[in-house]
Design a protein around this motif. Sequence first.
Motif, PDB file in Angstrom:
ATOM      1  N   TYR A 251      54.029 -21.095  52.400  1.00 50.09           N
ATOM      2  CA  TYR A 251      55.169 -19.801  52.904  1.00 50.09           C
ATOM      3  C   TYR A 251      54.698 -19.286  54.196  1.00 50.09           C
ATOM      4  CZ  TYR A 251      57.572 -21.188  48.560  1.00 50.09           C
ATOM      5  OH  TYR A 251      58.294 -21.975  47.633  1.00 50.09           O
ATOM      6  N   PRO A 252      53.479 -18.659  54.196  1.00 51.33           N
ATOM      7  CA  PRO A 252      52.862 -17.869  55.233  1.00 51.33           C
ATOM      8  C   PRO A 252      52.962 -18.911  56.672  1.00 51.33           C
ATOM      9  CG  PRO A 252      51.579 -17.313  53.463  1.00 51.33           C
ATOM     10  CD  PRO A 252      52.435 -18.489  53.066  1.00 51.33           C
ATOM     11  N   SER A 253      52.713 -19.934  56.381  1.00 47.98           N
ATOM     12  CA  SER A 253      52.573 -21.063  57.436  1.00 47.98           C
ATOM     13  C   SER A 253      53.909 -21.246  58.027  1.00 47.98           C
ATOM     14  CB  SER A 253      51.718 -22.090  57.149  1.00 47.98           C
ATOM     15  OG  SER A 253      51.888 -23.255  58.214  1.00 47.98           O
ATOM     16  N   ALA A 254      54.822 -21.551  57.066  1.00 50.77           N
ATOM     17  CA  ALA A 254      56.305 -21.817  57.230  1.00 50.77           C
ATOM     18  C   ALA A 254      56.969 -20.809  58.030  1.00 50.77           C
ATOM     19  CB  ALA A 254      57.123 -22.155  56.095  1.00 50.77           C
ATOM     20  N   SER A 255      56.591 -19.355  57.642  1.00 53.09           N
ATOM     21  CA  SER A 255      57.174 -18.219  58.210  1.00 53.09           C
ATOM     22  C   SER A 255      56.547 -18.159  59.607  1.00 53.09           C
ATOM     23  CB  SER A 255      56.861 -17.055  57.320  1.00 53.09           C
ATOM     24  OG  SER A 255      57.254 -16.965  56.105  1.00 53.09           O
ATOM     25  N   ALA A 256      55.441 -18.336  59.803  1.00 55.39           N
ATOM     26  CA  ALA A 256      54.973 -18.360  61.330  1.00 55.39           C
ATOM     27  C   ALA A 256      55.686 -19.222  62.198  1.00 55.39           C
ATOM     28  CB  ALA A 256      53.498 -18.379  61.291  1.00 55.39           C
ATOM     29  N   THR A 257      55.811 -20.503  61.420  1.00 52.43           N
ATOM     30  CA  THR A 257      56.519 -21.299  62.469  1.00 52.43           C
ATOM     31  C   THR A 257      58.115 -21.037  62.751  1.00 52.43           C
ATOM     32  OG1 THR A 257      55.105 -23.077  61.528  1.00 52.43           O
ATOM     33  CG2 THR A 257      57.168 -24.060  62.576  1.00 52.43           C
ATOM     34  N   ALA A 258      58.585 -20.529  61.646  1.00 43.29           N
ATOM     35  CA  ALA A 258      59.982 -20.108  61.756  1.00 43.29           C
ATOM     36  C   ALA A 258      60.229 -18.827  62.688  1.00 43.29           C
ATOM     37  CB  ALA A 258      60.661 -19.521  60.506  1.00 43.29           C
TER      38      ALA A 258
END
Length: 282
Positions: A251-258
Amino acid sequence: MPRQLVSWVQAAPLALILAAFLVAPIIMIVIVSFWGATEWSIYPAFQFDNYEFLFRSPVTYTVFANTLKYTFITWALTLLIGFTVAYFLAFEVRTLKWQIALFLLCTIPFWTSNIIRMISWIPFLGRNGLANSALLSWGVIDEPLDWLLFSDFSVILAFVHLYTLFMVVPIFNSMMRIDHALIEAARDGGASARQILFHVIVPLCKPGIMIGTIFVTTLVMGDFITVRFMSGSQRANVGRLISNDISLLQYPSASATAVLLLVTVLIVIGLLLRLVDIRKEL
């Protein structure tokens, strides 16, 4: 009660809804983008590891470039088709009854799910599908075309099919507001049909074109399911990158990409809004 206070009270319910369902989730995504993650846990932190990994990875630039490519090509095709359809409805169809009937006809595909409309292309474009069978029977090709399905072509075709109406509606709305006396005056002044189109109709439709552009741009840049199905998981965009991270519980990586995607979309919209004042259309 002062009038200014009454205005604040009237706006408060909508402001609270926007804060709860729009602003708060975005803030949470930004916060989580700075968290850390291991193979088995996520821990609160304030670090730039996720952003550092994204900016150092060549995959990020490839995926963002692919997303912008899909967005630009889809925008160009939907603008061409949407403007043509809107022009026909606004200036070639003479009666309001037929304008409404034909406009509702354009909305029929929206009576079904986006996914159903999208995957309906698969049996049509497949190697043994209707398109290849027809081309083979007509003698146009000697062997089935492999690039019709699970390719950039099929992805863009699906995007255009799904989102053209989002370009038709605002342009049609702009054209319906054009005073026909202006067109008659231009025609009486000796202007050709081409001159009327590019010097009268197009300038007056700029707000509608810009609204349609914003709709199509944001929808394509945030889409991931279309790329997954229509490319056979052989292509990727930013939405798919986020989806893959979520499926792996990163989720942290997905949030950064988002967050990067959100910033990109806001920059694009900001540039578009500097070109045309869409408040004239609202």
